[in-house]
Design an enzyme around this catalytic site. Structure first.
Site, PDB file in Angstrom:
ATOM      1  N   HIS A  32      -1.233  -0.350  -9.990  1.00 36.19           N
ATOM      2  CA  HIS A  32      -1.858  -1.278  -9.039  1.00 36.19           C
ATOM      3  C   HIS A  32      -2.298  -2.568  -9.729  1.00 36.19           C
ATOM      4  O   HIS A  32      -3.453  -2.999  -9.637  1.00 36.19           O
ATOM      5  CB  HIS A  32      -3.045  -0.618  -8.336  1.00 36.19           C
ATOM      6  CG  HIS A  32      -3.355  -1.237  -6.991  1.00 36.19           C
ATOM      7  ND1 HIS A  32      -3.771  -0.491  -5.920  1.00 36.19           N
ATOM      8  CD2 HIS A  32      -3.294  -2.522  -6.557  1.00 36.19           C
ATOM      9  CE1 HIS A  32      -3.966  -1.291  -4.882  1.00 36.19           C
ATOM     10  NE2 HIS A  32      -3.675  -2.526  -5.253  1.00 36.19           N
ATOM     11  N   ARG A  83       0.844  -1.192   0.000  1.00 36.18           N
ATOM     12  CA  ARG A  83       0.000   0.000   0.000  1.00 36.18           C
ATOM     13  C   ARG A  83       0.886   1.251   0.000  1.00 36.18           C
ATOM     14  O   ARG A  83       1.980   1.254   0.595  1.00 36.18           O
ATOM     15  CB  ARG A  83      -0.917   0.025   1.233  1.00 36.18           C
ATOM     16  CG  ARG A  83      -2.040  -1.001   1.205  1.00 36.18           C
ATOM     17  CD  ARG A  83      -3.073  -0.662   0.148  1.00 36.18           C
ATOM     18  NE  ARG A  83      -4.228  -1.543   0.182  1.00 36.18           N
ATOM     19  CZ  ARG A  83      -4.374  -2.643  -0.553  1.00 36.18           C
ATOM     20  NH1 ARG A  83      -3.396  -3.013  -1.368  1.00 36.18           N
ATOM     21  NH2 ARG A  83      -5.476  -3.357  -0.487  1.00 36.18           N
TER      22      ARG A  83
END
Length: 309
Positions: A272, A224
């Site tokens: 991502h 993250r």
């Protein structure tokens, strides 16, 4: 007949069809239920729209399409009594390991450097090291971190893992706790972050950690963006402490067009995609979770709200 609401983005109908094959005795649908509809015990979600979970009647179990569930907890929309199961499946772990190892091996063998030389038509062989001469530190020893660390071990790298509870990975040296973090990363040539994002791990990759790495190290982040202090990362890249960074996750996604990471010469970023959810393997895992729940068995990968994952 129990009902399953597939609220995923992308192609929910495809995922619903896979659920129907796995659980033919259940009703599977993709449109949000309406007031007065029959109870819906199960919802399958990634990043649900605000108010969606609260609108579903009779929920008993939330099945996350992601390994990271901090967004579900932060929203405050999942009542404390409602269990959440995070996704841990072979497809997710395999995808992440592919991405991590791809970046690590390319850096290890100077492939990006030689690509730049090719563009300039320069012939300049560089010193090469063996894997056993490199230290890799993997932050996180859960389903994703443990598998990636295991691959590094098999490739012959000196491998370390750091986790909250000092989980063991065969062939790797384990570290735990804040006191063990600096020891885990000290002198590492490659730092890989695969931690869950919690209050304890936020900003864990900072100047202290980056400064402890070997000069010219590589940083790989597939977890993250909130784990990283961006200013410290850019300073380490600009100062030469880091030779490069491979980043798949960011504090704000999509990454804003004016973010300096887009154009930084030492950064290779991706949108991502390191470990996308693979519908077939994900549905098989979630369907088995539903079967276990209906048999009254203990559920794997049940979120501990106190820990945040």
């Amino acid at each position: 007949m129990k009902r399953i609401f597939v609220a995923s983005r992308g192609d929910p109908e495809h995922m619903a069809s896979l659920f129907r094959t796995q659980l033919p005795e259940h009703e599977v649908f993709t449109q949000a239920p309406q007031r007065g509809d029959a109870p819906v015990p199960y919802i399958v979600v990634g990043r649900p729209a605000p108010g969606l979970i609260a609108s579903v009647p009779g929920l008993e179990l939330v099945l996350s399409l992601n390994a990271g569930i901090e967004h579900l907890l932060a929203s405050g929309e999942v009542p404390d009594h409602l269990p959440i199961v995070r996704l841990v499946d072979d497809g997710l772990a395999d995808g992440m390991s592919d991405w991590v190892l791809g970046h690590a091996l390319a850096w290890h063998r100077n492939l990006a450097f030689y690509k730049d030389l090719q563009a300039k038509r320069e012939w300049s062989p560089q010193p090469e090291k063996l894997a056993r001469e490199r230290i890799v530190a993997v932050l996180g020893a859960g389903a994703l971190g443990a598998q990636a660390a295991g691959h590094f071990v098999r490739f012959g790298f000196q491998t370390r893992v750091w986790s909250r509870s000092c989980r063991q990975v065969e062939g790797a040296k384990s570290f735990a706790g804040r006191d063990g973090l600096q020891a885990a990363v000290a002198g590492a040539d490659i730092l890989v972050n695969l931690l869950p994002l919690t209050a304890e791990t936020a900003n864990v990759v900072n100047a202290n950690v980056l400064g402890a790495l070997a000069p010219g190290a590589l940083f790989i982040n597939g977890a993250r963006g909130g784990h990283v202090v961006d200013g410290d990362l850019i300073a380490a890249l600009d100062g030469g402490g880091l030779s490069s960074a491979a980043l798949d996750v960011f504090r704000t996604e999509p990454l804003p067009a004016d973010d300096p990471l887009w154009s930084h010469p030492r950064v290779l970023l991706s949108p991502h995609v390191a470990a996308p959810t693979h519908a077939r393997t994900a549905v098989a895992e979630m369907a088995e979770t539903i079967r276990r729940y209906e048999r009254g068995e203990k559920l794997p990968h049940l979120v501990d709200r106190a820990l945040g994952y």
